[in-house]
Design an enzyme around this catalytic site. Structure first.
Site, PDB file in Angstrom:
ATOM      1  N   ASN A  19      33.691  33.212  22.900  1.00 26.22           N
ATOM      2  CA  ASN A  19      33.388  34.204  23.940  1.00 26.22           C
ATOM      3  C   ASN A  19      33.786  33.674  25.299  1.00 26.22           C
ATOM      4  OD1 ASN A  19      32.462  36.629  22.850  1.00 26.22           O
ATOM      5  ND2 ASN A  19      30.549  35.634  22.212  1.00 26.22           N
ATOM      6  N   ASN A  20      34.548  32.579  25.304  1.00 22.87           N
ATOM      7  CA  ASN A  20      34.969  31.989  26.571  1.00 22.87           C
ATOM      8  C   ASN A  20      36.157  32.783  27.116  1.00 22.87           C
ATOM      9  OD1 ASN A  20      36.171  30.385  28.564  1.00 22.87           O
ATOM     10  ND2 ASN A  20      35.283  28.518  27.674  1.00 22.87           N
ATOM     11  N   LYS A  23      39.188  30.796  28.482  1.00 22.64           N
ATOM     12  CA  LYS A  23      40.110  30.315  27.435  1.00 22.64           C
ATOM     13  C   LYS A  23      40.944  31.475  26.897  1.00 22.64           C
ATOM     14  CE  LYS A  23      37.551  26.511  25.361  1.00 22.64           C
ATOM     15  NZ  LYS A  23      36.928  26.118  24.104  1.00 22.64           N
ATOM     16  N   ASP A  79      39.038  23.790  19.006  1.00 27.71           N
ATOM     17  CA  ASP A  79      38.027  22.823  19.420  1.00 27.71           C
ATOM     18  C   ASP A  79      38.773  21.690  20.118  1.00 27.71           C
ATOM     19  OD1 ASP A  79      35.315  22.247  19.600  1.00 27.71           O
ATOM     20  OD2 ASP A  79      35.381  20.852  17.926  1.00 27.71           O
ATOM     21  N   PHE A 159      37.421  21.883  34.763  1.00 27.05           N
ATOM     22  CA  PHE A 159      36.082  21.762  34.195  1.00 27.05           C
ATOM     23  C   PHE A 159      36.002  20.450  33.403  1.00 27.05           C
ATOM     24  CE2 PHE A 159      36.771  22.608  29.631  1.00 27.05           C
ATOM     25  CZ  PHE A 159      38.088  23.052  29.664  1.00 27.05           C
ATOM     26  N   GLY A 160      34.820  20.206  32.846  1.00 26.36           N
ATOM     27  CA  GLY A 160      34.640  19.049  31.951  1.00 26.36           C
ATOM     28  C   GLY A 160      35.110  17.733  32.575  1.00 26.36           C
ATOM     29  N   ASP A 162      38.015  16.954  33.692  1.00 28.99           N
ATOM     30  CA  ASP A 162      39.195  17.074  34.572  1.00 28.99           C
ATOM     31  C   ASP A 162      39.135  16.160  35.812  1.00 28.99           C
ATOM     32  OD1 ASP A 162      40.512  18.809  32.924  1.00 28.99           O
ATOM     33  OD2 ASP A 162      40.036  20.619  34.054  1.00 28.99           O
ATOM     34  N   LYS A 182      48.202  21.843  35.266  1.00 27.63           N
ATOM     35  CA  LYS A 182      47.496  21.653  33.981  1.00 27.63           C
ATOM     36  C   LYS A 182      47.996  22.617  32.912  1.00 27.63           C
ATOM     37  CE  LYS A 182      42.978  21.440  31.826  1.00 27.63           C
ATOM     38  NZ  LYS A 182      41.564  21.778  31.869  1.00 27.63           N
ATOM     39  N   HIS A 187      46.725  19.729  26.675  1.00 31.33           N
ATOM     40  CA  HIS A 187      46.521  19.705  25.232  1.00 31.33           C
ATOM     41  C   HIS A 187      46.431  21.123  24.659  1.00 31.33           C
ATOM     42  CE1 HIS A 187      43.056  19.600  27.756  1.00 31.33           C
ATOM     43  NE2 HIS A 187      42.204  19.888  26.808  1.00 31.33           N
TER      44      HIS A 187
HETATM   45  P1  IMP Z   1      35.633  22.815  23.870  1.00 30.11           P
HETATM   46  O1  IMP Z   1      36.239  22.618  22.543  1.00 30.11           O
HETATM   47  O2  IMP Z   1      36.532  23.596  24.787  1.00 30.11           O
HETATM   48  O3  IMP Z   1      34.231  23.329  23.795  1.00 30.11           O
HETATM   49  O4  IMP Z   1      35.578  21.414  24.578  1.00 30.11           O
HETATM   50  C1  IMP Z   1      34.572  20.459  24.330  1.00 30.11           C
HETATM   51  C2  IMP Z   1      34.429  19.576  25.539  1.00 30.11           C
HETATM   52  O5  IMP Z   1      35.620  18.818  25.704  1.00 30.11           O
HETATM   53  C3  IMP Z   1      34.246  20.351  26.826  1.00 30.11           C
HETATM   54  O6  IMP Z   1      32.898  20.652  27.062  1.00 30.11           O
HETATM   55  C4  IMP Z   1      34.779  19.361  27.833  1.00 30.11           C
HETATM   56  O7  IMP Z   1      33.790  18.421  28.120  1.00 30.11           O
HETATM   57  C5  IMP Z   1      35.889  18.673  27.073  1.00 30.11           C
HETATM   58  N1  IMP Z   1      37.171  19.327  27.348  1.00 30.11           N
HETATM   59  C6  IMP Z   1      37.917  20.065  26.491  1.00 30.11           C
HETATM   60  N2  IMP Z   1      39.037  20.497  27.085  1.00 30.11           N
HETATM   61  C7  IMP Z   1      38.976  20.036  28.352  1.00 30.11           C
HETATM   62  C8  IMP Z   1      39.835  20.176  29.464  1.00 30.11           C
HETATM   63  O8  IMP Z   1      40.896  20.838  29.425  1.00 30.11           O
HETATM   64  N3  IMP Z   1      39.448  19.553  30.590  1.00 30.11           N
HETATM   65  C9  IMP Z   1      38.312  18.812  30.676  1.00 30.11           C
HETATM   66  N4  IMP Z   1      37.463  18.682  29.692  1.00 30.11           N
HETATM   67  C10 IMP Z   1      37.787  19.285  28.521  1.00 30.11           C
END
Ligand code: IMP
Length: 203
Positions: A19-20, A23, A79, A159-160, A162, A182, A187
């Site tokens: 639901n993101n 993304k 994921d 986010f995360g 970055d 980015k 990835h």
């Molecule tokens: P998800 O699979 O997108 O839920 O990613 C799991 C976790 O990996 C996120 O909560 C971030 O902490 C980290 N992560 C995944 N992709 C990124 C990114 O592009 N930038 C920064 N952190 C990321």
């Protein structure tokens, strides 16, 4: 007499098991024409799928398989995680919860920097695994982005992790470089490009 035109779309629908909306938008921008990406909410599915497994592959598979079982429709999930060489691949599949189940990105970044305080090998990579279920068959696509872990957070975009990840070939973090850079090298972009090539090849 003129026949009424049926109002149908030639676009093939792919449910994105997430639901993101950020993304979903990122993926819509990267996929070529011919595929309509719809989120779980847009598909009328109200479900929170857990990520209980020890690998990105298994978590991605769990999400797409769950949605396929409910809908019997083509779908995919992804994921992602950050893998640090000196920490034997941690935080990896636990990236979102590295500093604890209720941790936020700042907590996770601070813990990672603390755990790497005396480590000079800063080598790391982001990894995305996509699980696509098309006509009932599951196919995986993987994308990575190599780089290194900074000594302190910089930048406000993204986010995360970055603010502490410096992609190879650059000397600023993803959070400083912003989405324009980015989205060309990430990835997620690399994994989606592989899925895109596959989808175009079977059209
Ligand atoms: P998800 O699979 O997108 O839920 O990613 C799991 C976790 O990996 C996120 O909560 C971030 O902490 C980290 N992560 C995944 N992709 C990124 C990114 O592009 N930038 C920064 N952190 C990321």
């Amino acid at each position: 007499m003129e026949q009424p035109q049926a109002n149908f779309s030639l676009m093939k629908q792919l449910i994105f098991a997430s639901n993101n909306i950020h993304k979903a938008d990122e993926i819509r921008a990267l996929l070529n024409n011919g595929f309509e990406i719809i989120t779980l909410k847009e598909a009328g599915i109200d479900i929170d799928i857990p990520e209980p497994h020890e690998t990105l592959e298994k978590n991605a598979s769990e999400k797409s398989t769950t949605i396929f079982k409910i809908t019997q429709k083509d779908c995919f999930s992804e994921d992602s995680g950050l893998e640090v060489a000196a920490l034997h691949g941690a935080p990896g599949v636990r990236s979102a919860r590295y500093a604890g189940d209720t941790s936020n990105a700042t907590d996770n970044n601070m813990l990672l920097l603390k755990n790497m305080r005396d480590i000079s090998n800063r080598e790391a990579q982001f990894k995305t695994v996509i699980s696509l279920i098309l006509n009932g068959e599951e196919i995986f696509f993987e994308g990575t982005c190599k780089g290194s872990i900074a000594y302190e957070p910089s930048g406000v975009d993204g986010f995360g992790y970055d603010p502490i990840f410096i992609p190879e070939g650059h000397n600023q973090t993803f959070a400083e470089l912003g989405l324009s850079v980015k989205s060309k090298i990430s990835h997620r972009k690399n994994a989606i490009a592989k899925m895109n090539d596959f989808l175009q090849s079977i059209k």
